[in-house]
Design an enzyme around this catalytic site. Structure first.
Site, short mmCIF file in Angstrom:
data_model
loop_
_atom_site.label_atom_id
_atom_site.label_comp_id
_atom_site.label_asym_id
_atom_site.label_seq_id
_atom_site.Cartn_x
_atom_site.Cartn_y
_atom_site.Cartn_z
CE1 TYR A 292 -4.43 1.49 1.30
CE2 TYR A 292 -2.61 3.35 2.01
CZ TYR A 292 -4.02 2.96 1.53
OH TYR A 292 -5.28 3.60 1.75
CE1 TYR A 343 -5.56 4.53 -1.08
CE2 TYR A 343 -7.15 6.47 -1.24
CZ TYR A 343 -6.20 5.42 -0.65
OH TYR A 343 -6.24 5.69 0.62
#
Length: 393
Positions: A292, A343
């Site tokens: 991430y 995202y």
């Protein structure tokens, strides 16, 4: 006494996602996006939606489980879990929660998902005007620290100063994500390559983060299908097994005044050892990582805290050549990640890890039996996931 573990007990048998859009540009409502991704995951698994009996999500997803069950015509709903914490720190924990429901007999087929339509519901995490602030904001807003880049830049800058990490290490992470996105037809940034000169010339958002160090904001949805490992051979694709999972935080990491004892940390110092212990693997067994990227500085810290290099080795290890598939030492974010694919609060990283273990990634790593997913560096709670092939069990 049977060991308390998820290792090898649950398998991912389906993955699905919608098209990904720039924030606010989805033609579909958030709930419809969720349904599309779930149905796509079921199709990938070769099952009908009526086989689902559980849902798991995180980051306060608004597509509520009972509404999904009704829309999909499920005969029953047995499990519905929502992981605490905002943003993407729960992307791996949501998978663990769904897996735990299966391993303990509370469900047979769980879909884990995340959906976002920011044109409908507002941009996630955007600061809004208000007369009062409380909690963490009361320590930050009076001093002008309002946005996520400002908050996380302080941790990253401290780490860089303490360990001599150069800007080039952050740049390599961004370049690797954009490099991989060019081969990925799903990626929002496909056809928009990034090189070192363009990175260096891009505007500062807040030092040490340039524009390309910061994640995108997108609309879309992604989902996976989980079943008991004993059923894994019944489905359309090569099964991918859950080897290990961990979530939580180190001591006082989320203290509101930003005075946690290990301030220059991604918050994996206690999680990573638990992850490897459950999975019965070590960092040297991991062939590919999906980390991430809220901001690239957090990835530097997270990779070090997972044992791939010491902080003093970050500059040497974090080069573009080392981070790209197929020839890099540790291929990173092989779909483009949060920076260049989409995202989806990190959930697209889980799907890419599954593709890597299956051997179907657009940027396939040669060592793909063990894939690591890192969720939400620098947040609390954060979470981790290790996925593996049958050969790892």
């Amino acid at each position: 006494m049977t060991a308390r573990t998820l290792r090898g007990r649950v398998a991912v048998v389906g993955i699905g996602e919608t098209s990904y859009y720039k924030h606010g540009q989805s033609p579909d409502a958030e709930f419809k996006l969720a349904l599309k991704a779930i149905l796509a995951a079921c199709t990938d698994a070769g099952i009908g939606a009526h086989e689902i009996d559980g849902f798991a999500s995180y980051s306060d997803d608004r597509s509520e489980a009972t509404h999904l069950a009704s829309a999909l015509g499920l005969p029953r709903l047995r499990s519905a879990t929502m992981q605490w914490g905002g943003g993407g720190g729960g992307c791996c924990a949501a998978v663990a929660n769904g897996a735990a429901a299966i391993a303990t007999g509370q469900a047979d087929c769980v879909v884990v998902f995340r959906s976002l339509a920011q044109g409908q519901s507002g941009r996630f995490g955007q600061s809004t005007a208000g007369g009062t602030v409380s909690g963490e904001k009361s320590y930050l807003v009076p001093y002008g620290v309002i946005s996520p880049p400002q908050r996380f830049a302080m941790r990253a800058r401290r780490y860089m100063e303490e360990h001599g990490v150069r800007q080039e290490a952050l740049r390599a992470i961004a370049l690797a994500s954009y490099h991989h996105a060019q081969n990925n037809p799903r990626a929002v940034m496909q056809g928009k390559p990034l090189d070192a000169a363009r990175y260096d010339a891009s505007r500062w958002i807040v030092e040490p983060f340039h524009l390309y160090d910061c994640c995108m904001e997108n609309d879309g949805a992604a989902a996976i299908v989980l079943v008991d490992a004993e059923r894994a051979g019944e489905f359309a694709h090569k099964p991918v097994y859950l080897l290990g999972a961990a979530s939580g935080a180190s001591s006082r990491f989320a203290t509101h005044a930003h005075n946690s004892p290990a301030y220059a940390s991604a918050n994996f110092t206690t999680l990573a050892p638990e992850l490897y212990r459950m999975a019965k693997v070590s960092p040297s067994d991991v062939g590919v990582v999906q980390s991430y990227e809220n901001f690239t500085g957090g990835v530097v810290m997270a990779l070090a805290e997972h044992g791939f290099f010491t902080p003093a080795q970050a500059n040497e290890f974090l080069t573009l050549e080392n981070l790209i598939a197929p020839d890099g030492r540790l291929p990173l974010n092989t779909s483009g990640g949060n920076l260049a694919e989409c995202y989806m609060h990190g959930f697209e990283l889980v799907l890419e890890a599954v593709r890597q273990v299956r051997g179907t990634s657009c940027n396939q790593a040669p060592r793909n039996d063990v894939a690591l997913v890192i969720g939400g560096p620098m947040v609390a709670p954060a979470s981790d996931l290790l996925l593996g092939s049958a050969a790892t069990l």
